[in-house]
Design a protein around this motif. Structure first.
Motif, short mmCIF file in Angstrom:
data_model
loop_
_atom_site.label_atom_id
_atom_site.label_comp_id
_atom_site.label_asym_id
_atom_site.label_seq_id
_atom_site.Cartn_x
_atom_site.Cartn_y
_atom_site.Cartn_z
N ARG A 15 -7.24 23.44 -0.86
CA ARG A 15 -6.42 22.33 -1.53
C ARG A 15 -7.24 20.99 -1.87
NH1 ARG A 15 -1.07 23.68 -0.05
NH2 ARG A 15 -1.02 25.72 -0.44
N ALA A 16 -8.60 21.21 -1.50
CA ALA A 16 -9.33 19.86 -1.58
C ALA A 16 -9.31 19.22 -2.73
CB ALA A 16 -10.88 20.08 -0.99
N ALA A 17 -9.45 20.25 -3.95
CA ALA A 17 -9.60 19.41 -5.38
C ALA A 17 -8.22 18.99 -5.76
CB ALA A 17 -9.72 20.80 -6.41
N ALA A 18 -7.29 19.51 -5.38
CA ALA A 18 -5.76 19.11 -5.55
C ALA A 18 -5.57 17.76 -5.16
CB ALA A 18 -4.67 20.15 -5.24
N LEU A 19 -6.05 17.56 -3.80
CA LEU A 19 -5.79 16.30 -3.06
C LEU A 19 -6.58 15.33 -3.58
CD1 LEU A 19 -5.61 18.05 0.52
CD2 LEU A 19 -3.64 16.92 -1.03
N LEU A 36 -10.10 7.35 -0.08
CA LEU A 36 -8.54 7.39 0.31
C LEU A 36 -8.09 8.82 0.76
CD1 LEU A 36 -6.23 5.78 -0.17
CD2 LEU A 36 -5.78 6.85 -2.29
N LEU A 37 -9.00 9.82 0.22
CA LEU A 37 -8.59 11.07 0.93
C LEU A 37 -9.22 11.55 2.20
CD1 LEU A 37 -7.75 14.12 0.70
CD2 LEU A 37 -10.07 14.59 -0.30
N GLN A 38 -10.46 10.80 2.49
CA GLN A 38 -10.91 10.73 3.96
C GLN A 38 -10.04 10.20 4.97
OE1 GLN A 38 -13.73 12.55 4.79
NE2 GLN A 38 -13.19 11.91 6.93
N GLU A 39 -9.51 8.99 4.34
CA GLU A 39 -8.66 8.06 5.50
C GLU A 39 -7.22 8.90 5.61
OE1 GLU A 39 -6.32 3.77 5.18
OE2 GLU A 39 -8.11 4.18 3.88
N ALA A 40 -6.76 9.62 4.56
CA ALA A 40 -5.66 10.52 4.99
C ALA A 40 -5.55 11.68 5.72
CB ALA A 40 -5.10 10.91 3.41
N LEU A 41 -6.88 12.04 5.67
CA LEU A 41 -7.25 13.47 6.47
C LEU A 41 -7.33 12.95 7.69
CD1 LEU A 41 -9.77 15.11 4.25
CD2 LEU A 41 -7.57 15.97 4.86
N THR A 44 -3.83 11.85 9.32
CA THR A 44 -2.95 13.28 9.52
C THR A 44 -3.63 14.24 10.84
OG1 THR A 44 -2.68 13.50 7.09
CG2 THR A 44 -2.44 15.57 8.46
N PHE A 45 -4.92 14.32 10.82
CA PHE A 45 -5.30 15.00 11.95
C PHE A 45 -5.98 14.34 13.09
CE2 PHE A 45 -5.44 17.89 8.40
CZ PHE A 45 -4.86 19.03 8.73
N ARG A 46 -5.96 13.20 13.21
CA ARG A 46 -6.54 12.53 14.52
C ARG A 46 -5.87 12.59 15.68
NH1 ARG A 46 -4.91 6.65 12.26
NH2 ARG A 46 -2.90 6.92 12.64
N SER A 47 -4.46 12.93 15.54
CA SER A 47 -3.85 13.15 16.99
C SER A 47 -3.80 14.77 17.28
CB SER A 47 -2.58 12.63 16.85
OG SER A 47 -1.76 13.03 15.87
N TYR A 60 1.62 16.72 4.49
CA TYR A 60 1.20 15.62 5.34
C TYR A 60 0.09 14.66 4.70
CZ TYR A 60 3.59 16.46 9.52
OH TYR A 60 4.76 17.17 10.45
N VAL A 61 -0.89 15.31 4.26
CA VAL A 61 -2.00 14.45 3.66
C VAL A 61 -1.53 13.95 2.49
CG1 VAL A 61 -4.40 14.78 2.50
CG2 VAL A 61 -3.62 16.16 4.62
#
Length: 187
Positions: A15-19, A36-41, A44-47, A60-61
């Motif tokens: 789903r990387a292309a869609a995101l 923006l995508l990196q920040e969202a990832l 979402t996954f930091r915790s 979530y992303v």
């Protein structure tokens, strides 16, 4: 490999292309969309959040992308701005977006995209979710954490601005609210 790590790997493969496309429509710039995508990832996954499947991770992303986009613009308006020619000056986007492409359809899409980039962040997020992601108004409200009436107001204001620039674009939706007409004063 941990569960969240395998979910992240699968999400990026499938789903990387869609995101990225979603982030690009919001920002109008490939580099900003990547950030923006990196920040969202990370959000979402930091915790080591337990995400049941790729569909949940995707949701979530996307929500994190919308939130990060709005937060960036909120912070940017609170900071002093540089005068003209700033990378964040979207008023220049229209002039640079319309290229020498002979296709009328492509030009119309570019004009619409440039017009979308001139909208305030919340209106832009509402338009993208409603008309490009095809979410109902209630879905947009849920996605952005806003009241349905607030989303309707943002959409109304945004569509009015967009119609000024792109009069030929049809924003009418098949979604309607059934209304029961009752005579006043009883049955």
């Amino acid at each position: 490999m941990s569960a969240w790590s395998s979910t992240l790997d699968a999400l990026m493969r499938e789903r990387a292309a869609a995101l990225f496309g979603y982030a690009y429509v919001l920002t109008g710039d490939a580099h900003e969309a990547e950030d923006l995508l990196q920040e969202a990832l990370v959000r979402t996954f930091r915790s080591s959040r337990r995400v049941a499947n790729i569909d949940a991770a995707h949701a979530y992303v996307k929500r994190a992308i919308s939130t990060a986009f709005i937060d960036r613009h909120r912070r940017a308006t609170a900071r002093p701005q540089r005068a003209g020619g700033d990378d964040g000056d979207y008023s220049l986007a229209r002039a640079s977006a319309a290229g020498p492409d002979p296709s009328v359809r492509v030009a119309a899409h570019l004009d619409l995209h440039a017009a979308i980039l001139t909208l305030p962040p919340r209106e832009r997020a509402c338009v993208v979710l409603r008309y490009l992601d095809d979410l109902p108004v209630a879905g947009v409200a849920s996605e952005l954490g806003l009241a349905v009436g607030t989303v309707k107001r943002y959409l109304s204001d945004a569509v009015a601005r967009l119609r000024e620039v792109c009069a030929d674009v049809d924003f009418d939706t098949p979604e309607s609210i059934p209304v029961d007409a009752h005579a006043r004063g009883g049955r």
